[in-house]
Scaffold this motif. Structure first.
Motif, PDB file in Angstrom:
ATOM      1  N   UNK A  90      -4.906  -3.354  -8.755  1.00  0.00           N
ATOM      2  CA  UNK A  90      -6.263  -2.572  -8.987  1.00  0.00           C
ATOM      3  C   UNK A  90      -6.728  -2.328  -7.676  1.00  0.00           C
ATOM      4  N   UNK A  91      -7.379  -1.259  -7.809  1.00  0.00           N
ATOM      5  CA  UNK A  91      -8.085  -0.559  -6.692  1.00  0.00           C
ATOM      6  C   UNK A  91      -9.617  -1.428  -6.354  1.00  0.00           C
ATOM      7  N   UNK A  92      -9.784  -1.710  -5.101  1.00  0.00           N
ATOM      8  CA  UNK A  92     -11.111  -2.435  -4.815  1.00  0.00           C
ATOM      9  C   UNK A  92     -12.045  -1.142  -4.444  1.00  0.00           C
ATOM     10  N   UNK A  93     -13.071  -0.964  -5.199  1.00  0.00           N
ATOM     11  CA  UNK A  93     -13.836  -0.150  -4.799  1.00  0.00           C
ATOM     12  C   UNK A  93     -13.906   1.299  -5.299  1.00  0.00           C
ATOM     13  N   UNK A  94     -14.608   2.541  -4.918  1.00  0.00           N
ATOM     14  CA  UNK A  94     -14.556   3.738  -5.413  1.00  0.00           C
ATOM     15  C   UNK A  94     -13.423   4.488  -4.826  1.00  0.00           C
ATOM     16  N   UNK A  95     -12.790   5.452  -5.622  1.00  0.00           N
ATOM     17  CA  UNK A  95     -11.862   6.364  -4.730  1.00  0.00           C
ATOM     18  C   UNK A  95     -12.729   7.466  -4.405  1.00  0.00           C
ATOM     19  N   UNK A  96     -12.861   7.913  -3.057  1.00  0.00           N
ATOM     20  CA  UNK A  96     -13.733   9.109  -2.674  1.00  0.00           C
ATOM     21  C   UNK A  96     -12.952   9.724  -1.535  1.00  0.00           C
ATOM     22  N   UNK A  97     -12.835  11.011  -1.544  1.00  0.00           N
ATOM     23  CA  UNK A  97     -12.362  11.709  -0.380  1.00  0.00           C
ATOM     24  C   UNK A  97     -12.934  11.298   1.081  1.00  0.00           C
ATOM     25  N   UNK A  98     -11.949  10.899   1.980  1.00  0.00           N
ATOM     26  CA  UNK A  98     -12.024  10.689   3.270  1.00  0.00           C
ATOM     27  C   UNK A  98     -12.509   8.991   3.400  1.00  0.00           C
ATOM     28  N   UNK A  99     -12.495   8.384   2.284  1.00  0.00           N
ATOM     29  CA  UNK A  99     -12.795   6.838   2.512  1.00  0.00           C
ATOM     30  C   UNK A  99     -11.528   6.108   2.320  1.00  0.00           C
ATOM     31  N   UNK A 100     -11.403   4.864   2.901  1.00  0.00           N
ATOM     32  CA  UNK A 100     -10.279   4.144   2.759  1.00  0.00           C
ATOM     33  C   UNK A 100     -10.081   3.748   1.311  1.00  0.00           C
ATOM     34  N   UNK A 188      -6.347  13.883  -8.835  1.00  0.00           N
ATOM     35  CA  UNK A 188      -4.897  13.425  -9.613  1.00  0.00           C
ATOM     36  C   UNK A 188      -3.919  14.314  -9.323  1.00  0.00           C
ATOM     37  N   UNK A 189      -4.046  15.186  -8.194  1.00  0.00           N
ATOM     38  CA  UNK A 189      -2.914  16.165  -7.916  1.00  0.00           C
ATOM     39  C   UNK A 189      -1.864  15.357  -6.836  1.00  0.00           C
ATOM     40  N   UNK A 190      -2.485  14.140  -6.452  1.00  0.00           N
ATOM     41  CA  UNK A 190      -1.541  13.465  -5.560  1.00  0.00           C
ATOM     42  C   UNK A 190      -1.259  12.076  -6.323  1.00  0.00           C
ATOM     43  N   UNK A 191      -0.278  11.249  -6.049  1.00  0.00           N
ATOM     44  CA  UNK A 191      -0.292   9.651  -6.438  1.00  0.00           C
ATOM     45  C   UNK A 191      -0.278   8.744  -5.430  1.00  0.00           C
ATOM     46  N   UNK A 192      -0.982   7.827  -5.531  1.00  0.00           N
ATOM     47  CA  UNK A 192      -1.202   6.742  -4.669  1.00  0.00           C
ATOM     48  C   UNK A 192      -0.026   5.706  -5.109  1.00  0.00           C
ATOM     49  N   UNK A 193       1.064   5.294  -4.619  1.00  0.00           N
ATOM     50  CA  UNK A 193       2.033   4.351  -4.729  1.00  0.00           C
ATOM     51  C   UNK A 193       2.325   3.183  -3.922  1.00  0.00           C
ATOM     52  N   UNK A 218      -6.797  10.359 -14.200  1.00  0.00           N
ATOM     53  CA  UNK A 218      -6.274  10.837 -15.619  1.00  0.00           C
ATOM     54  C   UNK A 218      -5.150  10.106 -16.212  1.00  0.00           C
ATOM     55  N   UNK A 219      -4.244   9.424 -15.331  1.00  0.00           N
ATOM     56  CA  UNK A 219      -2.972   8.655 -16.017  1.00  0.00           C
ATOM     57  C   UNK A 219      -3.381   7.137 -15.936  1.00  0.00           C
ATOM     58  N   UNK A 220      -3.954   6.657 -15.104  1.00  0.00           N
ATOM     59  CA  UNK A 220      -4.172   5.167 -14.842  1.00  0.00           C
ATOM     60  C   UNK A 220      -5.620   4.698 -14.597  1.00  0.00           C
ATOM     61  N   UNK A 221      -6.182   3.617 -14.785  1.00  0.00           N
ATOM     62  CA  UNK A 221      -7.339   3.240 -14.515  1.00  0.00           C
ATOM     63  C   UNK A 221      -7.374   2.083 -13.248  1.00  0.00           C
ATOM     64  N   UNK A 222      -8.704   2.605 -12.472  1.00  0.00           N
ATOM     65  CA  UNK A 222      -8.548   1.714 -11.229  1.00  0.00           C
ATOM     66  C   UNK A 222      -8.392   0.048 -11.225  1.00  0.00           C
ATOM     67  N   UNK A 224      -6.747  -1.328 -13.424  1.00  0.00           N
ATOM     68  CA  UNK A 224      -5.347  -2.044 -13.907  1.00  0.00           C
ATOM     69  C   UNK A 224      -4.240  -0.578 -13.623  1.00  0.00           C
ATOM     70  N   UNK A 225      -3.645  -0.846 -12.506  1.00  0.00           N
ATOM     71  CA  UNK A 225      -2.812   0.145 -11.936  1.00  0.00           C
ATOM     72  C   UNK A 225      -1.567   0.294 -12.816  1.00  0.00           C
ATOM     73  N   UNK A 226      -0.893   1.588 -13.114  1.00  0.00           N
ATOM     74  CA  UNK A 226       0.426   1.867 -13.641  1.00  0.00           C
ATOM     75  C   UNK A 226       1.531   1.216 -13.054  1.00  0.00           C
ATOM     76  N   UNK A 227       2.327   0.739 -13.937  1.00  0.00           N
ATOM     77  CA  UNK A 227       3.580   0.021 -13.416  1.00  0.00           C
ATOM     78  C   UNK A 227       4.774   1.362 -13.392  1.00  0.00           C
ATOM     79  N   UNK A 228       5.563   1.394 -12.057  1.00  0.00           N
ATOM     80  CA  UNK A 228       6.284   2.385 -12.153  1.00  0.00           C
ATOM     81  C   UNK A 228       7.239   2.389 -12.920  1.00  0.00           C
ATOM     82  N   UNK A 229       8.036   3.571 -13.243  1.00  0.00           N
ATOM     83  CA  UNK A 229       9.420   3.388 -14.305  1.00  0.00           C
ATOM     84  C   UNK A 229      10.318   2.784 -13.811  1.00  0.00           C
ATOM     85  N   UNK A 230      10.564   2.804 -12.413  1.00  0.00           N
ATOM     86  CA  UNK A 230      11.470   2.015 -11.642  1.00  0.00           C
ATOM     87  C   UNK A 230      10.847   1.207 -10.426  1.00  0.00           C
ATOM     88  N   UNK A 231      11.791   0.221 -10.069  1.00  0.00           N
ATOM     89  CA  UNK A 231      11.179  -0.266  -8.625  1.00  0.00           C
ATOM     90  C   UNK A 231      10.789  -1.867  -9.167  1.00  0.00           C
TER      91      UNK A 231
END
Length: 235
Positions: A90-100, A188-193, A218-222, A224-231
């Motif tokens: 999961x993501x801890x906290x909010x996702x905002x530009x410029x913030x960790x 959502x124009x970039x992916x955090x992996x 737009x694809x995953x919820x903070x 519960x992150x999505x599981x990659x197709x591989x890896x």
């Protein structure tokens, strides 16, 4: 009456008859001996074939028994060993530009014995959707898989107990820098992996678990992150 010696022709004829009879008897005896010898050889050959068949049957039975014992041993180990892997991310906290952005992955041991000498590491990447379409994301994940399976546990490192006993596992975390989170990542124009590698020892053998999660607006919820197709990988 005066004795007369038989004529030479009679003597020779009689001798030839005797010799012929002796030859016939000798031939019959030789034939009988040869036939007896052939019978013995046939019996020995048959016995040898039976012996080889018995040996081959015993060998197959021994191999089957060894394989069954090996299967039983593997089954026993699989049921009693440690199994360490991710439960959720999961993501801890909010996702905002410029913030960790902090990512937490819940690690659990769902096996029945403690996992010893555990070493856990995570990698993080920010990739564009175009890079994903071009296969760069999959290439990066495959690189991390090869990196993980080559790793060795560290002596006297962390111990993780079965989740049903003393321990409840732990959270493995990594943090994206504020400079890595721009408006493209927020929209959502970039992916955090994130990819992770768990190396540990159970039943005196080194095991590896790999995981891969991603966040994309737009694809995953903070939560519960999505599981990659591989890896994803476990042994």
């Amino acid at each position: 009456m005066k004795w007369k010696w038989p004529r030479t022709e009679v003597v020779l004829s009689t001798f030839q008859i005797i010799l012929a009879i002796a030859t016939i008897f000798s031939t019959i005896i030789a034939y009988k001996q040869a036939d007896f010898t052939r019978q013995q050889l046939d019996e020995m050959r048959a016995a040898g074939d039976d012996t080889r068949k018995l040996i081959e049957a015993a060998k197959r039975q021994a191999e089957a028994s060894a394989e069954n014992a090996n299967i039983a041993l593997r089954s026993m180990i699989s049921g009693q060993r440690a199994w360490v892997g991710p439960l959720d991310a999961k993501v801890d906290g909010k996702i905002e530009a410029g913030n960790p952005v902090k990512i937490s992955v819940a690690i659990r041991n769902t096996g029945k014995e403690p996992a010893l000498n555990l070493v856990s590491e995570m990698n993080r990447r920010v990739v564009t959707t175009e890079e994903d379409r071009n296969g760069l994301l999959t290439e990066a994940i495959n690189h991390d898989v090869e990196w993980c399976v080559a790793k060795e546990p560290r002596d006297k490192a962390q111990v993780i107990y079965p989740s049903t006993e003393v321990g409840r596992g732990y959270d493995l975390t990594t943090e994206f820098l504020g400079s890595e989170i721009d408006e493209a990542a927020v929209k959502g124009e970039k992916i955090l992996l994130v990819t992770g590698c768990l190396t540990y020892v159970t039943f005196s053998e080194t095991k590896h678990s790999l995981f891969c999660y991603f966040y994309q607006f737009g694809r995953t919820q903070p939560e519960h992150l999505g599981i990659c197709p591989t890896g994803s990988y476990a042994e």
